[in-house]
Design a protein around this motif. Structure first.
Motif, short mmCIF file in Angstrom:
data_model
loop_
_atom_site.label_atom_id
_atom_site.label_comp_id
_atom_site.label_asym_id
_atom_site.label_seq_id
_atom_site.Cartn_x
_atom_site.Cartn_y
_atom_site.Cartn_z
N ALA A 80 0.86 -1.14 -0.06
CA ALA A 80 0.17 -0.04 -0.09
C ALA A 80 0.89 1.29 -0.12
O ALA A 80 0.35 2.35 -0.40
CB ALA A 80 -0.96 0.00 1.24
N ARG A 81 2.18 1.08 0.49
CA ARG A 81 3.06 2.19 0.39
C ARG A 81 4.03 2.45 -0.66
O ARG A 81 4.91 3.31 -0.77
CB ARG A 81 3.70 2.16 1.93
N LEU A 82 3.93 1.32 -1.71
CA LEU A 82 5.18 1.12 -2.66
C LEU A 82 4.20 1.76 -3.85
O LEU A 82 3.19 1.82 -4.36
CB LEU A 82 5.22 -0.22 -2.97
N PRO A 83 5.23 2.51 -4.83
CA PRO A 83 4.63 2.69 -6.16
C PRO A 83 4.23 1.69 -7.00
O PRO A 83 4.40 0.58 -6.73
CB PRO A 83 5.85 3.51 -6.82
N ASP A 84 3.34 1.82 -8.17
CA ASP A 84 2.58 0.75 -8.69
C ASP A 84 3.38 -0.07 -9.38
O ASP A 84 3.10 -1.48 -9.72
CB ASP A 84 1.78 1.33 -9.76
N ASP A 85 4.87 0.42 -9.84
CA ASP A 85 5.79 -0.50 -10.52
C ASP A 85 6.50 -1.55 -9.71
O ASP A 85 7.59 -1.95 -10.34
CB ASP A 85 6.42 0.27 -11.37
N ILE A 86 6.41 -1.49 -8.42
CA ILE A 86 7.18 -2.21 -7.25
C ILE A 86 6.03 -3.12 -6.55
O ILE A 86 5.05 -2.42 -5.86
CB ILE A 86 8.18 -1.44 -6.33
N VAL A 87 6.17 -4.46 -6.55
CA VAL A 87 5.21 -5.14 -5.35
C VAL A 87 5.75 -6.29 -4.75
O VAL A 87 6.89 -7.03 -5.25
CB VAL A 87 3.97 -5.64 -6.25
N ILE A 88 5.36 -6.36 -3.52
CA ILE A 88 5.68 -7.55 -2.67
C ILE A 88 4.95 -8.67 -3.00
O ILE A 88 3.81 -8.73 -3.11
CB ILE A 88 5.60 -7.20 -0.92
N THR A 89 5.36 -9.79 -3.50
CA THR A 89 4.82 -11.08 -3.79
C THR A 89 4.44 -12.18 -2.81
O THR A 89 3.45 -13.11 -2.81
CB THR A 89 5.37 -11.62 -4.92
N TRP A 90 5.26 -12.19 -1.76
CA TRP A 90 4.95 -12.99 -0.71
C TRP A 90 6.28 -12.67 0.55
O TRP A 90 7.10 -11.59 0.48
CB TRP A 90 5.58 -14.61 -0.97
N GLY A 91 5.99 -13.11 1.77
CA GLY A 91 6.64 -12.70 2.69
C GLY A 91 6.75 -13.89 3.84
O GLY A 91 5.94 -14.66 3.97
N LYS A 92 7.88 -13.99 4.69
CA LYS A 92 8.21 -15.11 5.59
C LYS A 92 9.27 -14.68 6.64
O LYS A 92 10.05 -14.06 6.30
CB LYS A 92 8.74 -16.41 4.65
N GLU A 93 8.78 -14.95 7.77
CA GLU A 93 9.77 -14.75 8.86
C GLU A 93 10.50 -15.74 8.80
O GLU A 93 10.39 -16.88 8.50
CB GLU A 93 8.96 -15.06 10.41
N VAL A 94 12.02 -15.50 8.92
CA VAL A 94 13.20 -16.29 8.68
C VAL A 94 14.16 -16.24 10.00
O VAL A 94 14.01 -15.21 10.61
CB VAL A 94 13.97 -16.15 7.46
N SER A 95 15.25 -17.26 9.81
CA SER A 95 16.07 -17.21 11.25
C SER A 95 16.85 -16.06 10.90
O SER A 95 17.41 -15.53 9.99
CB SER A 95 16.69 -18.74 11.08
N ASP A 96 17.69 -15.97 12.24
CA ASP A 96 18.60 -14.84 12.01
C ASP A 96 19.78 -15.11 11.14
O ASP A 96 20.45 -14.16 10.60
CB ASP A 96 19.08 -14.58 13.44
N GLY A 97 20.07 -16.33 10.56
CA GLY A 97 21.34 -16.63 9.88
C GLY A 97 20.97 -16.64 8.57
O GLY A 97 21.78 -16.76 7.60
N PHE A 98 19.72 -15.92 8.08
CA PHE A 98 19.34 -15.88 6.67
C PHE A 98 19.71 -14.73 6.02
O PHE A 98 19.43 -13.56 6.77
CB PHE A 98 17.81 -16.31 6.43
N SER A 99 20.14 -14.47 4.88
CA SER A 99 20.60 -13.32 4.41
C SER A 99 20.20 -13.45 2.72
O SER A 99 20.51 -14.57 2.28
CB SER A 99 22.21 -13.01 4.37
N ALA A 100 19.29 -12.67 2.19
CA ALA A 100 19.08 -12.75 1.00
C ALA A 100 20.02 -12.90 -0.23
O ALA A 100 20.10 -13.27 -1.08
CB ALA A 100 18.18 -11.50 0.46
N ARG A 101 21.15 -12.34 0.14
CA ARG A 101 22.50 -12.29 -0.69
C ARG A 101 23.28 -13.37 -0.28
O ARG A 101 23.59 -14.40 -1.27
CB ARG A 101 23.22 -10.95 -0.71
N PHE A 102 23.74 -13.54 0.83
CA PHE A 102 24.63 -14.45 1.05
C PHE A 102 24.16 -16.10 1.34
O PHE A 102 25.01 -17.23 1.22
CB PHE A 102 25.66 -14.34 2.38
#
Length: 262
Positions: A80-102
């Protein structure tokens, strides 16, 4: 709490993913929206920093929030706070050891070329365009196979790349034709700056008949960017998937996209 979110975006109006002073970025819009929901400044980490004008259907980000929120707040609330050309498709709580990059072990990109005499109108900025002749996708696919495995990709490394090593491991690569579209589909553990676009530009030289199939192996072994073809435009490049170990429970993508592609 640490969260992971799936993100889809049209990169046309942005100067790439990474925040840059006085220029619009995907990261800047995401951090602004997420910080509003978190009611605190939030810094995000992404799986792959896409270039200006590049799109994503399968980008993944992670961040820590100092305040607990229901999962719906990180999806519907952020959207609801993002412009129309960006959207969140899913969400999940993850462990502290998770990194989207690494934590990621593979990224998958698609480069889509409209191979027709007339330039695309509806798909402007969403596909690359090659009008000069009928691209030979079979020859392009044959030439691309020399890139498989762990190799030095200096030939396809963009100027200004900050990676400490040119070594990358390409696990899958294919070029196929579907009607008037030609698609390069490539998966690797990680990518150098402009690597996919430089590979695409060189393969198009082969597809146009300007170079033989064997030329790809020659320039690859030369490890010199000056030997390769031109950098293909960002139009038509999509980050479509990121792979993680099963232990993190990141949702597997079944429809990679983009919207008009299976």
């Amino acid at each position: 709490m640490r969260l992971a979110l799936g993100v889809e975006y049209n990169g046309l109006g942005y100067n790439g993913f990474q925040v840059q002073p006085d220029r619009p970025s995907i990261q800047g819009e995401l951090e602004k929206a997420i910080s509003s929901v978190a009611d605190a400044p939030v810094h995000i980490v992404c799986a792959g920093r896409t270039d200006a004008g590049v799109h994503a259907t399968g980008q993944v980000i992670s961040f820590d929030s100092p305040n607990d929120r229901p999962l719906s707040a990180w999806t519907r609330g952020v959207n609801a706070r993002l412009p129309d050309d960006i959207v969140i498709t899913w969400g999940k709580e993850v462990s502290d050891g998770f990194s989207a990059r690494f934590s990621a072990f593979a990224r998958r990109y698609r480069y889509i070329i409209s191979n027709s005499l007339s330039r695309p109108a509806v798909g402007r900025g969403l596909v690359s365009h090659c009008y000069r002749s009928h691209l030979d996708a079979v020859a392009m696919n044959e030439a691309a196979q020399c890139l498989l495995g762990e190799n030095d990709f200096s030939t396809f490394r963009g100027a200004g790349c900050q990676s400490l090593s040119p070594m990358r491991n390409v696990s899958d690569i294919a070029v196929l034709r579907r009607g008037s579209f030609v698609v390069l589909d490539i998966t690797a553990n990680a990518f150098l700056l402009h690597m996919v676009r430089n590979i695409a530009g060189s393969l198009m030289e082969i597809g146009l008949g300007h170079k033989p199939v064997s030329w790809m192996q020659e320039i690859f072994e030369g490890r010199d960017r000056r030997l390769a073809g031109p950098t293909a435009p960002p139009d038509g490049l999509y980050l479509v998937d990121v792979s993680y170990p099963d232990l993190y429970g990141i949702p597997a993508r079944t429809e990679l996209g983009p919207l008009f592609w299976e």
